[in-house]
Scaffold this active site. Structure first.
Site, PDB file in Angstrom:
ATOM      1  N   GLU A   1      40.518  44.862  36.810  1.00 50.29           N
ATOM      2  CA  GLU A   1      41.207  43.781  37.707  1.00 50.29           C
ATOM      3  C   GLU A   1      41.090  44.379  39.097  1.00 50.29           C
ATOM      4  O   GLU A   1      41.480  45.513  39.249  1.00 50.29           O
ATOM      5  CB  GLU A   1      42.610  43.493  37.188  1.00 50.29           C
ATOM      6  CG  GLU A   1      43.281  42.438  38.213  1.00 50.29           C
ATOM      7  CD  GLU A   1      44.975  42.390  37.730  1.00 50.29           C
ATOM      8  OE1 GLU A   1      45.524  41.293  37.951  1.00 50.29           O
ATOM      9  OE2 GLU A   1      45.344  42.882  36.891  1.00 50.29           O
TER      10      GLU A   1
ATOM     11  N   CYS B   1      44.942  39.632  33.828  1.00 54.99           N
ATOM     12  CA  CYS B   1      46.378  40.089  33.160  1.00 54.99           C
ATOM     13  C   CYS B   1      47.177  39.152  32.868  1.00 54.99           C
ATOM     14  O   CYS B   1      46.789  38.473  31.705  1.00 54.99           O
ATOM     15  CB  CYS B   1      46.843  40.685  34.628  1.00 54.99           C
ATOM     16  SG  CYS B   1      48.130  42.010  34.579  1.00 54.99           S
TER      17      CYS B   1
ATOM     18  N   LYS C   1      42.648  34.250  40.382  1.00 54.82           N
ATOM     19  CA  LYS C   1      43.845  34.352  39.377  1.00 54.82           C
ATOM     20  C   LYS C   1      44.616  33.067  39.828  1.00 54.82           C
ATOM     21  O   LYS C   1      45.119  32.915  41.009  1.00 54.82           O
ATOM     22  CB  LYS C   1      44.658  35.496  39.620  1.00 54.82           C
ATOM     23  CG  LYS C   1      45.692  35.620  38.720  1.00 54.82           C
ATOM     24  CD  LYS C   1      46.137  37.229  38.934  1.00 54.82           C
ATOM     25  CE  LYS C   1      47.370  37.630  37.709  1.00 54.82           C
ATOM     26  NZ  LYS C   1      47.828  38.888  37.686  1.00 54.82           N
TER      27      LYS C   1
END
Length: 319
Positions: free
Chosen positions: A46, A162, A128
């Site tokens: 990430e 995540c 995200k």
């Protein structure tokens, strides 16, 4: 007929303190090393380029202004010189590459996942959708346009970053598009062993529920980097542990030995026959679904702050 793709989940540390090019060059070297092992899909951690904003987890917002500004200066334009470099490595090796970057779009940073096809073409850039906890002081929010599964030389790929994996509807959006390989990315070197334990549960469950392979990559900081980021021995503890780089089959089995410390790669052959084997028993978006009872509404329109109307198309010339 069975189709087999060799994949690599990469656990790796960034090059701290430079403009991001050092980390990008390290990515390209790793791509070429993986290619020598026959890898056709490589997943990196990430926001790996230039680095994950660890400072935001251990310092209050009013104290990390300088670090945040430095991240702005080192962040990645998509497309730009860094993505061009990675695209060339993907094209040269004929490899699909999934890379996490801090993307700068004018005055905002985003946690972005970029998928390069084996031709070097960027087939997906997604952001995200909800930064987690401390991350909300660093990144803006993505939108539904990135909840997309794309075809690639390695298969149909979906990606989440995540704790997006704790949003079951986001995961279902990708499942409903019949992802064959799910690429997961976490920061690593964060929170401690409990984070690694939770990560294992999360990715194994998604593999079972989606009936797909999961290739999960986490970052890693060495001892000197932990000291450099923390700047205070009292702040070093939260920057250790929390690594679980692994590959999971559609049956929830770990393929190979996960990497939980140091740099390394988990390499496994993904036999797509296992997808059919799993989905014959339980297809969450097919024969096991009940769409007349439960369904998902997904708005994939890109979010815009301004909507322009052509004056010529408006009565009286007014928008």
């Amino acid at each position: 007929m069975s189709r087999i793709v060799r994949a690599a989940a990469v656990q790796i540390s960034p090059v701290l303190g430079d403009d991001g090019m050092g980390t990008a060059r390290k990515v390209c070297r790793t791509i070429r090393e993986a290619a020598e092992k026959g890898v056709k899909l490589a997943v990196f951690p990430e926001t790996f380029v230039p680095y994950y904003p660890y400072f935001s987890f251990i310092k209050p917002a009013f104290r990390f202004g300088a670090e945040h500004l430095a991240l702005y200066e080192r962040a990645v334009s998509v497309p730009g010189p860094i993505t061009d470099m990675v695209a060339e490595a993907a094209r040269e090796t004929g490899m699909v590459v999934v890379l996490g970057v801090n993307e700068r779009d004018h005055g905002t940073l985003y946690n972005a996942q970029v998928i390069f096809d084996a031709t070097g073409e960027i087939v997906l850039k997604r952001r995200k959708i909800t930064p987690t906890y401390h991350e909300r002081m660093v990144w803006g929010q993505g939108d539904g346009s990135g909840l997309t599964v794309v075809d690639s030389a390695a298969g149909r790929i979906g990606a989440l970053a995540c704790w997006e994996h704790y949003n079951p509807l986001a995961r279902y959006a990708l499942m409903a598009q019949h992802e064959e390989i799910h690429c997961a990315q976490f920061p690593g070197s964060l929170v401690g062993q409990v984070f690694a334990d939770q990560m294992e549960v999360t990715i194994r469950h998604h593999a079972l529920e989606s009936g797909c392979f999961v290739v999960n990559a986490t970052g890693w900081l060495d001892d000197e980097q932990v000291r450099q980021v923390a700047g205070d021995p009292a702040l070093e503890g939260p920057l250790r542990g929390g690594c679980f780089t692994a590959i999971v089959s559609p049956e929830g089995r770990l393929l190979g030995t996960p990497v939980t410390d140091g740099e390394g790669m988990v390499i496994a052959d993904l036999d797509f026959a296992l997808i059919t084997k799993r989905k014959r028993m339980m297809d969450s978006v097919g024969h096991y679904a009940r769409p007349e009872l439960l369904s998902l509404l997904l708005d994939r329109r890109p979010a815009r702050t301004v909507h322009y109307v052509d004056d010529a198309a408006c009565e009286g010339g007014a928008p």
